[in-house]
Design a protein around this motif. Structure first.
Motif, PDB file in Angstrom:
ATOM      1  N   GLY A 237     -66.801 -11.960-122.902  1.00 55.72           N
ATOM      2  CA  GLY A 237     -68.058 -12.709-122.815  1.00 55.72           C
ATOM      3  C   GLY A 237     -68.277 -13.218-121.394  1.00 55.72           C
ATOM      4  N   SER A 239     -67.067 -11.936-118.572  1.00 58.38           N
ATOM      5  CA  SER A 239     -67.430 -10.868-117.633  1.00 58.38           C
ATOM      6  C   SER A 239     -68.858 -10.386-117.881  1.00 58.38           C
ATOM      7  CB  SER A 239     -66.431  -9.722-117.692  1.00 58.38           C
ATOM      8  OG  SER A 239     -66.361  -9.229-118.987  1.00 58.38           O
ATOM      9  N   ALA A 240     -69.296 -10.427-119.121  1.00 57.90           N
ATOM     10  CA  ALA A 240     -70.667 -10.026-119.424  1.00 57.90           C
ATOM     11  C   ALA A 240     -71.636 -11.013-118.792  1.00 57.90           C
ATOM     12  CB  ALA A 240     -70.870  -9.978-120.942  1.00 57.90           C
ATOM     13  N   ASP A 241     -71.230 -12.278-118.770  1.00 63.84           N
ATOM     14  CA  ASP A 241     -72.065 -13.304-118.155  1.00 63.84           C
ATOM     15  C   ASP A 241     -72.235 -13.049-116.659  1.00 63.84           C
ATOM     16  OD1 ASP A 241     -72.762 -14.712-120.323  1.00 63.84           O
ATOM     17  OD2 ASP A 241     -71.254 -16.319-120.103  1.00 63.84           O
ATOM     18  N   MET A 243     -72.168 -10.267-115.147  1.00 61.25           N
ATOM     19  CA  MET A 243     -73.031  -9.107-114.918  1.00 61.25           C
ATOM     20  C   MET A 243     -74.515  -9.445-115.106  1.00 61.25           C
ATOM     21  SD  MET A 243     -70.863  -6.741-114.335  1.00 61.25           S
ATOM     22  CE  MET A 243     -69.720  -5.544-114.928  1.00 61.25           C
ATOM     23  N   ARG A 244     -74.740 -10.530-115.863  1.00 65.64           N
ATOM     24  CA  ARG A 244     -76.122 -10.835-116.227  1.00 65.64           C
ATOM     25  C   ARG A 244     -76.960 -11.130-114.975  1.00 65.64           C
ATOM     26  NH1 ARG A 244     -75.622 -14.589-120.703  1.00 65.64           N
ATOM     27  NH2 ARG A 244     -75.016 -12.736-121.862  1.00 65.64           N
ATOM     28  N   LEU A 245     -78.101 -10.522-114.900  1.00 65.10           N
ATOM     29  CA  LEU A 245     -78.969 -10.734-113.731  1.00 65.10           C
ATOM     30  C   LEU A 245     -79.573 -12.142-113.799  1.00 65.10           C
ATOM     31  CD1 LEU A 245     -80.849  -7.334-113.644  1.00 65.10           C
ATOM     32  CD2 LEU A 245     -79.193  -8.176-111.973  1.00 65.10           C
ATOM     33  N   PRO A 246     -79.659 -12.785-112.659  1.00 68.37           N
ATOM     34  CA  PRO A 246     -80.265 -14.121-112.676  1.00 68.37           C
ATOM     35  C   PRO A 246     -81.732 -14.041-113.080  1.00 68.37           C
ATOM     36  CG  PRO A 246     -79.854 -13.403-110.417  1.00 68.37           C
ATOM     37  CD  PRO A 246     -79.259 -12.364-111.304  1.00 68.37           C
ATOM     38  N   GLU A 247     -82.166 -14.952-113.845  1.00 70.90           N
ATOM     39  CA  GLU A 247     -83.556 -14.918-114.307  1.00 70.90           C
ATOM     40  C   GLU A 247     -84.480 -15.635-113.335  1.00 70.90           C
ATOM     41  OE1 GLU A 247     -83.650 -16.441-118.310  1.00 70.90           O
ATOM     42  OE2 GLU A 247     -82.263 -14.877-118.978  1.00 70.90           O
TER      43      GLU A 247
END
Lengths: 247, 262
Positions: A237, A239-241, A243-247
């Protein structure tokens, strides 16, 4: 996702199998002559390209615990307790020779001598059939003696001799019917030195304290692997965070 | 995923619970004339083969050991332990105990012959020797009105001094029956047993012959239940029940943790 969860899952599966083996031991704490199952985990290494970093756990029932169970006096003529590590020969459902420590013998309606769970007991000449008799007794060396109907009680006659065998030097394993067999086939030789005690019965050799410790152990192992799975989920979770593109 | 450990432990609870009933019945009948104690008989259930020993684990390797998991236990039956009970002298000539094998034969209301070792007989209003429940002993023996000094010999001969005579008169002979496999007789309650295919046919005849025990008049055979032995069995059963319920708890805990954490 990290493959760690699969390694943990294999260990959890193992812990559950170990728990079932322990549950079976406890359930059979009152079965005459029962031999406890010993479950153990084995590491299964997966050959990687560079490092061996995955050891999958595989549970197996290695063997039965062959230590003797406690013997109690029952006063019943057809109860026999076997001395040492000798085994009683019986006929399995498939008709071949198998072995047991169960000594609560019965006479079936047909006159066949069987163990308490209905396996025909083998003598030197195959399954033993008891003719109509006033008294049936079993001598120390396994001879089945009867006083025929109306016969002289002081002159018992020998019907057959229980085939008592010694497993020394042979590998034996418990089969799916709970009977012991020689691994890879074959039969054990009769042991002329084997002795039985009539009027006594050997109990199950399950040690309740040992089983309870095994039970707690398996429960904790399960919980620990569970922790690893949840940790792997958290890491994943995290590492997935990242990778998440900033909004 | 069903949790097999739960089911296996449940089989243990069931079996121990039923064993407790057998022990309770033995203890309840500790004072029943000629009662024979029952012993619970257990059997392992079949093993499940998860991995066969010798099966290929890969192209080149074989499993050295298999994974055979047991699936529990079952109480498959009870065995009557036919050891002789102790003789208690009562002094009543119609109280009879059998010393050795064999059973008294009584006529049951449905016409069948029942077999019993409980020899606490009495006389009916018509003078027939009957059991406590009024079932006539076979072959029927009639004791005339006013008869005195009733005696029963070891061979079953019943004699009495009939009114108006000085010497005793033989009234009849009680016969007993024996079976090839007495353990195969089916218990009906009321101290009665009936023949089954497993017991073989009754071999009736004079007591004291061909393996039939002799009759002791003026005594009753006590129950062969040994209270101390039953209490020990009871504690053992209770403990076995406890460890099995612990196992249910532990397996439940495992599943609970998995449910909470996943």
């Amino acid at each position: 996702m990290d493959r760690l969860i699969y390694t943990s899952l294999s260990a959890m599966r193992g812990a559950m199998a170990r728990q079932q083996a322990t549950a079976n031991n406890l359930a059979n704490a009152s079965t005459p002559g029962f031999r406890a199952d010993v479950a153990e985990a084995q590491a299964r290494w997966l050959e990687g390209q560079s490092v061996q970093d995955r050891a999958m756990a595989a549970e197996s029932v290695i063997n039965a615990d062959m230590k003797p169970g406690s013997v109690t006096s029952t006063g019943r003529d057809l109860d026999v307790a076997l001395s040492g590590d000798s085994l009683l020969s019986v006929q399995s459902a498939e008709g071949e020779e198998a072995y047991t420590r169960r000594g609560d013998l019965q006479i079936a309606a047909s006159g066949l001598l069987t163990t308490g769970d209905g396996r025909p007991v083998l003598g030197d000449g195959g399954p033993i059939t008891i003719p109509a008799a006033d008294k049936v007794s079993i001598s120390q060396d396994g001879k089945v003696m009867i006083v025929p109907s109306g016969g002289d009680p002081s002159q018992p006659q020998e019907v057959d001799r229980l085939k008592l065998v010694s497993p020394t030097g042979s590998a034996i394993a418990k089969g799916l019917d709970g009977l012991f067999r020689v691994q890879g086939g074959g039969a054990l030789p009769a042991d002329p030195d084997a002795r039985v005690a009539s009027g006594q019965l050997e109990a199950s050799n399950v040690s309740a304290t040992q089983a309870l410790v095994d039970m707690i152990d398996a429960g904790r192992a399960w919980d620990m692997q569970l922790k690893l799975v949840t940790s792997a989920r958290d890491l994943d979770g995290a590492s997935a965070d990242l990778m998440r593109l900033p909004e | 995923m069903t949790n097999q450990a739960l089911q296996v432990a449940r089989s243990g609870l069931d079996a121990q619970n039923r064993r407790m009933q057998v022990i309770a019945n033995n203890l309840a009948n500790v004072n029943t004339t000629a009662f024979k104690r029952d012993r619970a008989s257990f059997e392992t259930l079949a093993y499940q083969q998860m991995v066969a020993a010798g099966a290929a684990s890969s192209a080149d390797n074989k499993y050295a050991t298999g994974l055979n998991l047991g699936t529990g236990v079952e109480m498959t039956g009870t065995e009557r332990i036919d050891t002789q009970g102790t003789m208690n002298t009562t002094g009543n000539a119609l109280d009879m105990a059998i010393d050795g094998g064999g059973y008294f034969q009584v006529q049951m209301p449905d016409g069948r012959t029942g077999y019993t070792r409980a020899g606490n007989f009495s006389l009916s209003a018509e003078g027939t020797i009957v059991t406590g429940e009024g079932m006539p002993v076979q072959p029927q023996i009639q004791v005339p009105q006013g008869a005195t000094s009733l005696t029963v010999g070891a061979d079953g001969t019943v004699s009495a001094v009939v009114a108006g005579q000085s010497a005793p008169t033989e009234l009849g002979k009680i016969q007993t029956a024996r079976f090839v496999n007495p353990a195969g007789l089916q218990a009906l309650g009321n101290n009665l047993l009936v023949e089954t295919a497993a017991s073989g046919a009754p071999q009736a005849g004079a007591p004291g012959e061909d393996g039939r025990g002799s009759i002791h008049s003026g005594a009753l055979e006590a129950s062969n239940v040994n209270v101390v032995e039953e209490l020990v069995d009871m504690i053992e059963t209770q403990r076995a029940y406890e460890v099995n319920s612990k196992m249910i708890q532990a397996s439940d805990e495992m599943m609970k943790n998995a449910n909470q954490q996943f």
